[in-house]
Every structure is written in structure tokens, then in C-alpha cells.
Design an enzyme around this catalytic site. Structure first.
Site, PDB file in Angstrom:
ATOM      1  N   HIS A  47     -17.714  18.666 -30.593  1.00 19.64           N
ATOM      2  CA  HIS A  47     -17.348  18.505 -32.007  1.00 19.64           C
ATOM      3  C   HIS A  47     -17.527  19.775 -32.839  1.00 19.64           C
ATOM      4  O   HIS A  47     -16.982  19.881 -33.931  1.00 19.64           O
ATOM      5  CB  HIS A  47     -18.217  17.414 -32.658  1.00 19.64           C
ATOM      6  CG  HIS A  47     -18.072  16.076 -32.011  1.00 19.64           C
ATOM      7  ND1 HIS A  47     -18.977  15.608 -31.075  1.00 19.64           N
ATOM      8  CD2 HIS A  47     -17.155  15.102 -32.173  1.00 19.64           C
ATOM      9  CE1 HIS A  47     -18.599  14.393 -30.684  1.00 19.64           C
ATOM     10  NE2 HIS A  47     -17.507  14.064 -31.328  1.00 19.64           N
ATOM     11  N   GLU A 103     -17.600  16.541 -36.342  1.00 18.51           N
ATOM     12  CA  GLU A 103     -16.561  17.574 -36.418  1.00 18.51           C
ATOM     13  C   GLU A 103     -16.265  17.925 -37.878  1.00 18.51           C
ATOM     14  O   GLU A 103     -16.148  19.096 -38.236  1.00 18.51           O
ATOM     15  CB  GLU A 103     -15.272  17.105 -35.727  1.00 18.51           C
ATOM     16  CG  GLU A 103     -14.188  18.166 -35.762  1.00 18.51           C
ATOM     17  CD  GLU A 103     -12.807  17.651 -35.376  1.00 18.51           C
ATOM     18  OE1 GLU A 103     -11.817  18.075 -36.009  1.00 18.51           O
ATOM     19  OE2 GLU A 103     -12.707  16.833 -34.432  1.00 18.51           O
ATOM     20  N   THR A 124      -9.293  16.786 -35.800  1.00 13.97           N
ATOM     21  CA  THR A 124      -8.402  16.915 -34.637  1.00 13.97           C
ATOM     22  C   THR A 124      -8.030  15.589 -33.984  1.00 13.97           C
ATOM     23  O   THR A 124      -7.042  15.514 -33.259  1.00 13.97           O
ATOM     24  CB  THR A 124      -9.044  17.811 -33.555  1.00 13.97           C
ATOM     25  OG1 THR A 124     -10.305  17.244 -33.180  1.00 13.97           O
ATOM     26  CG2 THR A 124      -9.241  19.229 -34.058  1.00 13.97           C
ATOM     27  N   SER A 179     -14.201   7.648 -33.174  1.00 12.12           N
ATOM     28  CA  SER A 179     -13.085   7.591 -34.145  1.00 12.12           C
ATOM     29  C   SER A 179     -11.773   7.460 -33.393  1.00 12.12           C
ATOM     30  O   SER A 179     -10.892   6.674 -33.738  1.00 12.12           O
ATOM     31  CB  SER A 179     -13.015   8.892 -34.959  1.00 12.12           C
ATOM     32  OG  SER A 179     -14.192   9.070 -35.676  1.00 12.12           O
TER      33      SER A 179
END
Length: 284
Positions: free
Chosen positions: A80, A132, A168, A225
Site C-alpha cells: 500500500h 494507500e 489504485t 476495498s
């Protein structure tokens, strides 16, 4: 309940770890093969089963508060990525960082830093509190505006022109919907599609995969996620899709005799866990 279900079970070959996660886990395992323990800043991957496998080998998960009090130790930075302040602290505490930040994330961090250095107002489409996203926001000294839903921007005073980035692992479709909505609201948006293609290509792969099965088991950690986004894809194209994190969560009543069952997972789901799920189903 039937005595024997005779299920036909297939694992999606395109599912499982992305290269960023493979890279981080390989680095951890290589060190743990020769040393008794290794510190890791945060869960190495958002999958409790895989984290347990590695902590049993000697991986020690710590948070930023514990990092403050650590000196002269080796610490793994997971895929991350981290904010610049973490690297600064490592210097001060004489820590050796094993940096397994994903190259896609590092490239994005660099782009955001350059935008910030050019005095651009930055918006990041990402999950609040996600590792992240914290690392990305750190490139802007905390000045970037993070939002996970466009409604959060309704009462925010934005400049006429700004730069838009994305975590991302977000949905590509959603990113472009947000970009178009912001343009429709009259803003000049410099949009950067920074979504990892290894993740976004899985949407199309999953659409094709789940259409072939009576039932689908999507295996993922609840903190992932990417897992939530990919499960939504499964559910959209096969409403007989079920989200599980381990074999204990499987309900026999989901199945009928001779069902064709597909097993798939997130970029943080280990293949060994999907194999375990398959073995469980074949025992019915």
C-alpha cells in the site's frame, strides 16, 4: 438435505494475489526463512487468513504508534505504500526499511507529489483511512481533499480548477462517472486515471467467469476495498453470488445437487484459501 451434492467446482484462474501483494509476501517470507521475526507496518494484506499464516511464521504486525517506539529493527513496508513522514521516522529511529511498496502505488505517489509541488489543488477518490490513501495524502502535507462518495463534495468550496486522482483499486467506471459529474458542475478537471489495470481488468474477467455458474463463492477478507468492488461485479452478473472469508462461512443450503459452482476472489485472496474452499465443497 441430499446425501451427496455432486457439485462441479472451478476456481477462477485470474483470481488471487496481484503482483504487488506477491512481491510483498515473497519479501517477507524470504526474510523469515533466515530470521526469527520481522516487523510489518500494518496488515501485509487485507486477508486475515493469510495474515495468520505469516504471523505464525514470525511476522509481527505493528501500527504507527508502535513504530514510534521501535529502534534499530527491520520493518517491512507493505504494498500500500507509506507517507514521507514514515521514512523520516525510520531515519531518526535507525530502522531498516524493507520497502515492498507496489510500483503502481509509488508511481502514483510521485505524480501526486509533483502536482502538489506545482501548487495544484488535489482531490483523491479513495477510501477514508485506507493505508494507500494515507500514503497518497502524505505526499501533499495532508492538503489533498479525500472523498469516497461525490456527495461529500456538495458542501465543499472547491477552486474552479483542480486535479483529480484515484486510489489504485477503485472502480474505473465510478472514477469516470465522478469526473463527468464534476465537469457537469462547471469545474475544470485535470483527471488522472491512476487505477491499476491488474485490478480493473478483473472486472471484465469476472463478468465472463460468473456467467458460467449456478452459484458463485467470492472469497475475500472483509477489510479489502478491492474485494467489495469485485464482489459487487459478481453479484451484478450472477445474483447467486455469496461473499465468504473462510470455509466456516459456507452455508450448505445455498446449493442444490449437481450445481456448477465458481470460486473467485480479490487481489488480496491467497490461492491456497480458494483451494481450501473447493475441497470443502467437493466433500458435500
Amino acid at each position: 438435505m441430499p446425501e451427496n451434492y455432486d457439485l462441479a467446482v472451478t476456481i477462477d484462474k485470474a483470481s488471487g494475489f496481484c503482483f504487488g501483494v506477491v512481491y510483498a509476501i515473497d519479501m517477507a517470507e524470504n526474510i523469515l526463512d533466515h530470521e526469527d521475526y520481522l516487523y510489518c507496518l500494518g496488515d501485509i494484506v487485507h486477508n486475515d487468513e493469510e495474515v495468520k499464516r505469516l504471523t505464525d511464521k514470525g511476522l509481527r504486525i505493528i501500527d504507527h504508534e508502535q513504530l514510534d517506539n521501535l529502534h534499530k529493527e527491520k520493518v517491512l513496508i507493505r504494498a500500500h505504500g507509506e507517507a514521507p513522514s514514515t521514512y523520516q521516522l525510520a531515519l531518526e529511529n535507525e530502522l531498516t526499511l524493507i520497502d515492498a511498496s507496489c510500483p503502481v502505488v509509488l508511481k502514483l505517489q510521485n505524480r501526486i507529489k509533483n502536482s502538489h509541488d506545482d501548487d495544484e489543488q488535489i482531490l483523491i477518490f479513495g477510501k477514508h483511512g485506507h493505508a494507500e490513501v494515507i500514503g497518497l495524502q502524505g505526499q501533499t502535507d495532508g492538503k489533498a481533499i479525500v472523498f469516497q462518495d461525490i456527495t461529500e463534495l456538495d458542501n465543499v468550496e472547491l477552486p474552479a480548477k483542480f486535479t483529480l486522482y484515484s486510489q489504485t483499486t477503485k472502480s474505473t467506471d465510478r472514477f469516470y462517472e465522478i469526473k463527468n459529474e464534476l465537469i457537469a458542475r462547471g469545474y475544470e478537471v485535470n483527471a488522472n486515471d491512476t487505477i491499476c489495470r491488474q485490478v480493473s481488468n478483473r472486472y471484465t474477467d469476472l463478468e465472463r467467469f460468473v456467467a458460467n455458474y449456478d452459484k458463485v463463492l467470492f472469497v475475500s477478507g472483509k477489510k479489502s476495498s478491492n474485494g467489495k468492488v469485485l464482489y459487487d461485479v459478481c453479484k451484478k452478473y450472477n445474483d447467486q453470488s455469496y461473499f465468504i472469508s473462510n470455509i466456516e462461512e459456507i452455508d450448505k443450503n445455498w446449493f442444490s445437487p449437481n450445481d456448477k459452482v465458481g470460486i473467485c476472489g480479490a487481489t488480496s485472496t491467497p490461492m491456497w484459501l480458494m483451494e481450501q474452499v473447493k475441497a470443502e465443497l467437493l466433500s458435500y
